[in-house]
Design an enzyme around this catalytic site. Sequence first.
Site, mmCIF file in Angstrom:
data_model
loop_
_atom_site.group_PDB
_atom_site.id
_atom_site.type_symbol
_atom_site.label_atom_id
_atom_site.label_comp_id
_atom_site.label_asym_id
_atom_site.label_seq_id
_atom_site.Cartn_x
_atom_site.Cartn_y
_atom_site.Cartn_z
ATOM 1 N N LYS A 90 74.735 45.961 15.923
ATOM 2 C CA LYS A 90 74.911 47.103 15.005
ATOM 3 C C LYS A 90 74.663 46.626 13.587
ATOM 4 O O LYS A 90 75.219 45.612 13.160
ATOM 5 C CB LYS A 90 76.356 47.610 15.138
ATOM 6 C CG LYS A 90 76.661 48.811 14.280
ATOM 7 C CD LYS A 90 76.408 50.104 15.040
ATOM 8 C CE LYS A 90 76.264 51.297 14.131
ATOM 9 N NZ LYS A 90 74.873 51.565 13.672
ATOM 10 N N LYS A 114 81.512 41.144 9.219
ATOM 11 C CA LYS A 114 81.987 42.435 8.715
ATOM 12 C C LYS A 114 82.404 43.331 9.878
ATOM 13 O O LYS A 114 83.484 43.919 9.882
ATOM 14 C CB LYS A 114 80.866 43.114 7.918
ATOM 15 C CG LYS A 114 81.250 44.452 7.346
ATOM 16 C CD LYS A 114 80.073 45.186 6.744
ATOM 17 C CE LYS A 114 79.403 44.356 5.669
ATOM 18 N NZ LYS A 114 78.365 45.104 4.950
ATOM 19 N N LYS A 126 70.555 43.291 11.888
ATOM 20 C CA LYS A 126 69.954 43.891 10.698
ATOM 21 C C LYS A 126 68.462 43.992 10.929
ATOM 22 O O LYS A 126 67.903 43.210 11.716
ATOM 23 C CB LYS A 126 70.243 43.022 9.469
ATOM 24 C CG LYS A 126 70.154 43.760 8.166
ATOM 25 C CD LYS A 126 71.403 44.559 7.837
ATOM 26 C CE LYS A 126 71.196 45.460 6.649
ATOM 27 N NZ LYS A 126 72.427 46.160 6.262
ATOM 28 N N GLY A 165 71.148 53.174 8.538
ATOM 29 C CA GLY A 165 70.404 53.101 7.279
ATOM 30 C C GLY A 165 70.854 51.929 6.426
ATOM 31 O O GLY A 165 71.833 51.258 6.719
ATOM 32 N N ASP A 166 70.108 51.674 5.384
ATOM 33 C CA ASP A 166 70.472 50.711 4.332
ATOM 34 C C ASP A 166 69.576 51.078 3.146
ATOM 35 O O ASP A 166 69.085 52.218 3.082
ATOM 36 C CB ASP A 166 70.237 49.262 4.819
ATOM 37 C CG ASP A 166 70.774 48.217 3.849
ATOM 38 O OD1 ASP A 166 71.990 48.177 3.636
ATOM 39 O OD2 ASP A 166 69.985 47.452 3.282
ATOM 40 N N ASN A 241 73.501 55.500 -2.659
ATOM 41 C CA ASN A 241 74.521 56.044 -1.768
ATOM 42 C C ASN A 241 75.908 55.458 -2.030
ATOM 43 O O ASN A 241 76.892 56.192 -2.164
ATOM 44 C CB ASN A 241 74.082 55.784 -0.323
ATOM 45 C CG ASN A 241 75.092 56.298 0.659
ATOM 46 O OD1 ASN A 241 75.992 55.569 1.065
ATOM 47 N ND2 ASN A 241 75.001 57.560 0.999
ATOM 48 N N SER A 384 79.996 54.530 11.178
ATOM 49 C CA SER A 384 78.876 54.490 12.129
ATOM 50 C C SER A 384 79.418 54.335 13.556
ATOM 51 O O SER A 384 78.915 54.948 14.495
ATOM 52 C CB SER A 384 77.957 53.312 11.816
ATOM 53 O OG SER A 384 77.130 53.631 10.739
HETATM 54 P P1 NDP Z 1 70.391 52.832 -2.301
HETATM 55 O O1 NDP Z 1 68.981 52.485 -2.058
HETATM 56 O O2 NDP Z 1 70.875 54.206 -2.019
HETATM 57 O O3 NDP Z 1 70.761 52.513 -3.832
HETATM 58 C C1 NDP Z 1 70.595 51.281 -4.448
HETATM 59 C C2 NDP Z 1 70.786 51.516 -5.939
HETATM 60 O O4 NDP Z 1 70.823 50.276 -6.611
HETATM 61 C C3 NDP Z 1 69.634 52.323 -6.533
HETATM 62 O O5 NDP Z 1 70.142 53.214 -7.496
HETATM 63 C C4 NDP Z 1 68.762 51.266 -7.176
HETATM 64 O O6 NDP Z 1 68.006 51.703 -8.283
HETATM 65 C C5 NDP Z 1 69.838 50.303 -7.648
HETATM 66 N N1 NDP Z 1 69.297 48.972 -7.848
HETATM 67 C C6 NDP Z 1 68.468 48.298 -7.020
HETATM 68 N N2 NDP Z 1 68.183 47.117 -7.537
HETATM 69 C C7 NDP Z 1 68.853 47.046 -8.701
HETATM 70 C C8 NDP Z 1 68.959 46.068 -9.714
HETATM 71 N N3 NDP Z 1 68.309 44.910 -9.599
HETATM 72 N N4 NDP Z 1 69.750 46.316 -10.784
HETATM 73 C C9 NDP Z 1 70.398 47.491 -10.891
HETATM 74 N N5 NDP Z 1 70.333 48.456 -9.974
HETATM 75 C C10 NDP Z 1 69.556 48.232 -8.905
HETATM 76 O O7 NDP Z 1 71.247 51.748 -1.520
HETATM 77 P P2 NDP Z 1 72.769 51.836 -1.044
HETATM 78 O O8 NDP Z 1 73.599 52.451 -2.098
HETATM 79 O O9 NDP Z 1 72.807 52.386 0.325
HETATM 80 O O10 NDP Z 1 73.107 50.284 -0.914
HETATM 81 C C11 NDP Z 1 73.485 49.505 -2.038
HETATM 82 C C12 NDP Z 1 74.028 48.177 -1.540
HETATM 83 O O11 NDP Z 1 75.130 48.417 -0.661
HETATM 84 C C13 NDP Z 1 73.056 47.309 -0.748
HETATM 85 O O12 NDP Z 1 73.379 45.957 -0.993
HETATM 86 C C14 NDP Z 1 73.388 47.647 0.704
HETATM 87 O O13 NDP Z 1 73.008 46.627 1.582
HETATM 88 C C15 NDP Z 1 74.895 47.776 0.590
HETATM 89 N N6 NDP Z 1 75.526 48.547 1.652
HETATM 90 C C16 NDP Z 1 75.182 49.854 1.873
HETATM 91 C C17 NDP Z 1 75.823 50.569 2.857
HETATM 92 C C18 NDP Z 1 75.576 52.035 3.034
HETATM 93 O O14 NDP Z 1 76.330 52.659 3.799
HETATM 94 N N7 NDP Z 1 74.612 52.634 2.369
HETATM 95 C C19 NDP Z 1 76.802 49.933 3.762
HETATM 96 C C20 NDP Z 1 77.142 48.587 3.386
HETATM 97 C C21 NDP Z 1 76.489 47.924 2.400
HETATM 98 P P3 NDP Z 1 66.707 52.668 -8.137
HETATM 99 O O15 NDP Z 1 67.281 54.055 -8.051
HETATM 100 O O16 NDP Z 1 65.936 52.413 -9.386
HETATM 101 O O17 NDP Z 1 66.002 52.228 -6.890
#
Ligand code: NDP
Length: 451
Positions: A90, A114, A126, A165-166, A241, A384
């Site tokens: 997963k 995790k 992953k 998703g991610d 997200n 999930s």
């Molecule tokens: P998204 O793609 O929805 O959002 C990522 C955000 O971070 C975007 O706004 C992006 O900007 C911004 N970003 C990317 N790179 C940078 C940077 N170098 N500096 C500043 N901002 C940046 O991803 P998620 O919110 O889903 O995921 C974020 C993190 O959380 C990841 O590490 C992911 O692996 C982790 N995560 C997510 C889960 C989930 O349920 N979604 C679960 C567990 C972990 P821009 O809009 O310009 O692309």
Amino acid sequence: MTKAEQEIKKFENGNCEENRVFYQAMEEVIYSIAPLLESEEKYTRHAILERLVVPDRIIKFKVAWLDDNNNIQVNTGYRVQFNNALGPYKGGLRFHPSVNEGVLKFLGFEQILKNSLTGLPIGGAKGGSDFDPKGKSDFEVMKFCSAFMAELHKHIGARIDVPAGDIGVGAREIGYLYGEYKKLTSSYEGVLTGKPFVFGGSLMRPEATGYGAVYFTETMLEMEGKESLDGKICTVSGAGNVALHVIEKLQQIGAVPVTCTDSKGTIYDSRGVDLALLKELKLERRASLEEYVKVHADAKYIPINEYPEGGHAVWDIPCYAAFPCATQNELTDIDAQNLIVNGVVSVTEGANMPSTPKAINDFLSHKICFAPAKAANAGGVAVSEFEMAQNASMSKWSFEKVDEKLKTTMQQIAKRVVLTAKDYGVEGNYVDGANIAGFKRVADAMIAEGI
Ligand code: NDP
């Protein structure tokens, strides 16, 4: 040589650049679990570390698809099936140009621990691709997803491997991937999570990671005897997200999140972030944060290249609690020093591995309440698993039921982490607490299942 150093020596060969983040994650775990390895010899006897750091299999494949101009595009797809001692593989799928085998190994390895920490029956994996959905039309994304699933479907299943998703993979991509899986297999099963609600998704999946990180923080602060988040200034990075839902939950409980970031810059709105505007910009218009100040002229926009190299503007803003929720290694030791000097009380990792090892050491040595990603952002994978349970029983749970179960799960994880740290003589160090608690559960299962 300490036990941890001996273990690290074994893995030094093959430490190439692509694997750098994977080794960073692995080293942290090996140092953390040293007290456990010293006190319980069975883990060394059963070679658990040697077995845990090698994925069960890595599937790597070509993804060829036609763009809107009828040109053939070629990307690489991956699925790293890391460990299924506790349940079906997963973990999410990431579509981003930076994706390679090393990044996915790091994320998959973290995912094992995790998922173990949640106490739920899920293994670790992953996957993803170097495909960039940014700037692509819906049809292009659909065609890419179909081509990606044409290979991936051979390796997944509701009891085998359940991707989610991610970064770069939201409800739109999951919908297209699921549609193709169904076409190829004629099977309507819970093979992906994060599905839209109308065909098997769980309520609250979009909110889960962000809300869960806040629930974790509340419990951690309470157990530490610190003041609650009510009325407190918080800084958040990211505008995706996770960040959006951390901001939403913080506002619901009376805290004041004042920042968000994207890959181009930072917004600082001292009166509190306008969440409705942020959602419109990021979810509906997929626009840059620069647009925010066109509506709120008194907020500040700081382009990423206008802040001295090595640090980030968002972590230079005084706050009670910080929530890095964007991407890996986005909070450096310079940022940690700024947060500490400005009086931060807690730091919660919403993103995966957002803090560099040096930054984490600074937080721990200054007794900041530091909530590591593998514990604090486990809410997403927990919901999930709730989606898998709903799919398996052909039922639908209410928003309130999912939220209640998420809250309980996050509170239990926080307690497990805090108490494990105490039991193994590293009180207040929740990096070690999370690694030991996560490792122990999966290691015990591996021993019981034999080699
Ligand atoms: P998204 O793609 O929805 O959002 C990522 C955000 O971070 C975007 O706004 C992006 O900007 C911004 N970003 C990317 N790179 C940078 C940077 N170098 N500096 C500043 N901002 C940046 O991803 P998620 O919110 O889903 O995921 C974020 C993190 O959380 C990841 O590490 C992911 O692996 C982790 N995560 C997510 C889960 C989930 O349920 N979604 C679960 C567990 C972990 P821009 O809009 O310009 O692309």
